[in-house]
Motif scaffolding. Structure first.
Motif, PDB file in Angstrom:
ATOM      1  N   MET A  90      -2.559   9.056  -2.570  1.00 46.26           N
ATOM      2  CA  MET A  90      -3.196   8.084  -3.307  1.00 46.26           C
ATOM      3  C   MET A  90      -3.082   6.869  -2.154  1.00 46.26           C
ATOM      4  N   ARG A  91      -1.660   6.567  -1.744  1.00 47.81           N
ATOM      5  CA  ARG A  91      -1.572   5.421  -1.040  1.00 47.81           C
ATOM      6  C   ARG A  91      -2.167   5.660   0.576  1.00 47.81           C
ATOM      7  N   GLY A  94      -6.423   6.286  -1.079  1.00 48.45           N
ATOM      8  CA  GLY A  94      -6.713   5.255  -2.389  1.00 48.45           C
ATOM      9  C   GLY A  94      -7.492   6.182  -3.374  1.00 48.45           C
ATOM     10  N   GLU A  95      -7.327   5.857  -4.524  1.00 52.77           N
ATOM     11  CA  GLU A  95      -8.131   6.629  -5.594  1.00 52.77           C
ATOM     12  C   GLU A  95      -9.519   6.737  -5.347  1.00 52.77           C
ATOM     13  N   LYS A  96     -10.302   5.840  -4.814  1.00 56.04           N
ATOM     14  CA  LYS A  96     -11.708   5.932  -4.533  1.00 56.04           C
ATOM     15  C   LYS A  96     -11.925   7.014  -3.696  1.00 56.04           C
ATOM     16  N   HIS A  97     -11.114   7.447  -2.544  1.00 53.35           N
ATOM     17  CA  HIS A  97     -11.608   8.457  -1.776  1.00 53.35           C
ATOM     18  C   HIS A  97     -10.626   9.626  -1.936  1.00 53.35           C
ATOM     19  N   TYR A 133      -3.338  10.138 -12.980  1.00 53.44           N
ATOM     20  CA  TYR A 133      -4.221   9.064 -12.790  1.00 53.44           C
ATOM     21  C   TYR A 133      -5.144   9.055 -13.819  1.00 53.44           C
TER      22      TYR A 133
END
Length: 449
Positions: A90-91, A94-97, A133
């Protein structure tokens, strides 16, 4: 056509028994399989033999892998390793990808790893993202599973593509290169793009992978988490690469290396998925268990719970194996193939159709691919078609519309805890997109190669 009609009736009966009558899928498989055997002319005294062989052959190759994989997955989840891996991903992306990160992971993992092993190993990673998430499980997970499926159907060293290369006298290296080029658009379309339409599907995955949020100080470090979770992939990648590296080195005039005798046997032994999973679980028992302060009894309790949770999945997968065996023993695949052998269409499309129809009726991608190759292989010299592309065309056809007679269908359904309707809307359609995009890609490549 009578044979095809009987198969169609059996599939309809199976769907109705499970979805309308609400019969346990394993019992439904047994009843339909026996009925199919009687209808397709298998002698009465041979039907139970087909049933036992179907269960034995299917579970013989899967029960150890699924069992050990479930234990490893449960420990990865319970120890916090899956949560740590998720945090790192996630870091980084990112959540978007995150979908794309999981898709790439699935593709890399899927090249050396047999599909069922990859599925069992990657599911905990998918579910850790889902629980932490609050993201839709199907939306997040399908791209990774699409990547695993594509590698299973298109790329050597997987069993079906490797056998097809041999049968059709294709080139292993070229087939692999062409397959990777073909796989990229297939995975993207069937994965991140298609899954955008599935956000509405509600899924509550198995409790086996639902763990409480673990504080950062109690989680294993990132290196331990990634290395332990991906150890099976690394072991198979290493053992698979050694023979290839030796072949490449032998092309250097001053180098002459040969793997023979005990060394070859040792490499073959280590590369077996069962041994890989066992070694990985033993390593995880120390790195994620004892090393983190857990007692051996606590670790074994985790393993015991994991086995209980996958027992039902094993029975359903066995049931699918019974139906496949009955269809195989009755000669369904050969009968269907002979009926369409004389169709006057492009050879690559013909190979795809033959494999696709057998896949839909029999369920096994491997059986579909090898049967189609057995029919197409002898006439390839007269067809004037690139054998490497024919391998990929048949491989794409062998993935067409996975449904209730395919063990992969049931693994996905039960792990993600979906209805049959939602499984068809997501899994079956995803497999079909992979298959169709694969065919289109092969036909485009045929124009330039």
């Amino acid at each position: 056509m009578t044979t095809l009609f009987i198969v169609l009736l059996c599939i309809i009966a199976l769907v109705l028994l499970i979805s309308w009558v609400k019969l346990n899928p394993f019992l439904a498989f047994l009843l339909v399989s026996i009925g199919a055997g009687l209808s397709l002319g298998i002698p009465l005294d041979k039907i139970t033999t087909s049933v036992q062989k179907g269960i034995g052959d299917t579970l013989g190759s899967l029960v150890i892998i699924i069992g050990l994989g479930a234990m490893l997955g449960k420990l990865v989840a319970e120890s916090g390793a899956a949560q740590k891996i998720t945090q790192v991903l996630m870091r980084t992306f990112g959540e978007k990808h995150l979908q794309w990160a999981l898709m790439v992971t699935g593709f890399v993992v899927g090249i050396p790893l047999y599909y069922n092993v990859g599925f069992v190993l990657m599911v905990p990673l998918i579910f850790s993202v889902v629980y932490q998430y609050k993201l839709p499980a199907v939306y997040i997970g399908l791209p990774m599973l699409a990547a695993l499926s594509v590698t299973h159907g298109f790329l050597p060293p997987h069993p079906s593509p490797t056998a097809l290369v041999t049968q059709l006298k294709a080139d292993m290296g070229l087939t692999l290169v062409y397959g990777i080029v073909l796989a990229i658009p297939a995975i993207i379309i069937a994965g991140p793009l298609f899954s955008k339409t599935l956000r509405h599907i509600r899924s509550t995955p198995l409790q086996i992978f639902q763990t409480k949020v673990i504080p950062d100080e109690q989680m294993p470090n990132a290196a331990n988490s990634f290395l332990t979770a991906l150890l099976p992939v690394l072991l198979i990648a290493i053992t698979t690469s050694i023979p290839l590296i030796i072949i490449l080195l032998n092309k250097i005039p001053s180098v002459h290396l040969v793997l023979r005798g005990p060394a070859l046997q040792f490499i073959s032994f280590l590369s077996d998925p069962v041994i890989v999973m066992l070694l990985s679980l033993l390593a995880a028992t120390f790195t994620l268990g004892i090393h983190t302060g857990r007692s051996m009894k606590a670790i074994m309790d985790i393993y015991g719970e994991a086995i209980k949770d996958v027992a039902v999945i094993l029975l359903i997968v066995a049931g699918a194996g019974v139906l496949k065996q009955v269809f195989t023993d009755s000669g369904v695949s050969k009968a269907i193939a002979e009926n369409i052998k004389g169709w006057q269409i492009h050879p690559l499309i013909l190979g795809w159709i033959i494999a696709g129809i057998i896949r839909i009726c029999v369920g096994s991608a491997t059986v579909a691919g090898l049967t189609a190759a057995g029919i197409i292989g002898p006439v390839i010299p007269q067809m004037h078609v690139n054998p490497n592309l024919m391998v990929l065309s048949i491989g794409a056809g062998s993935l067409l519309f996975s449904h209730v007679n395919d063990s992969g269908f049931w693994m996905y359904k039960e792990y993600f805890n979906l209805s049959i309707r939602d499984t068809i809307k997501s899994w079956s359609v995803m497999e079909t997109i992979v298959s169709v995009v694969g065919l289109i890609g092969v036909l485009i490549m045929d124009l330039f190669i």
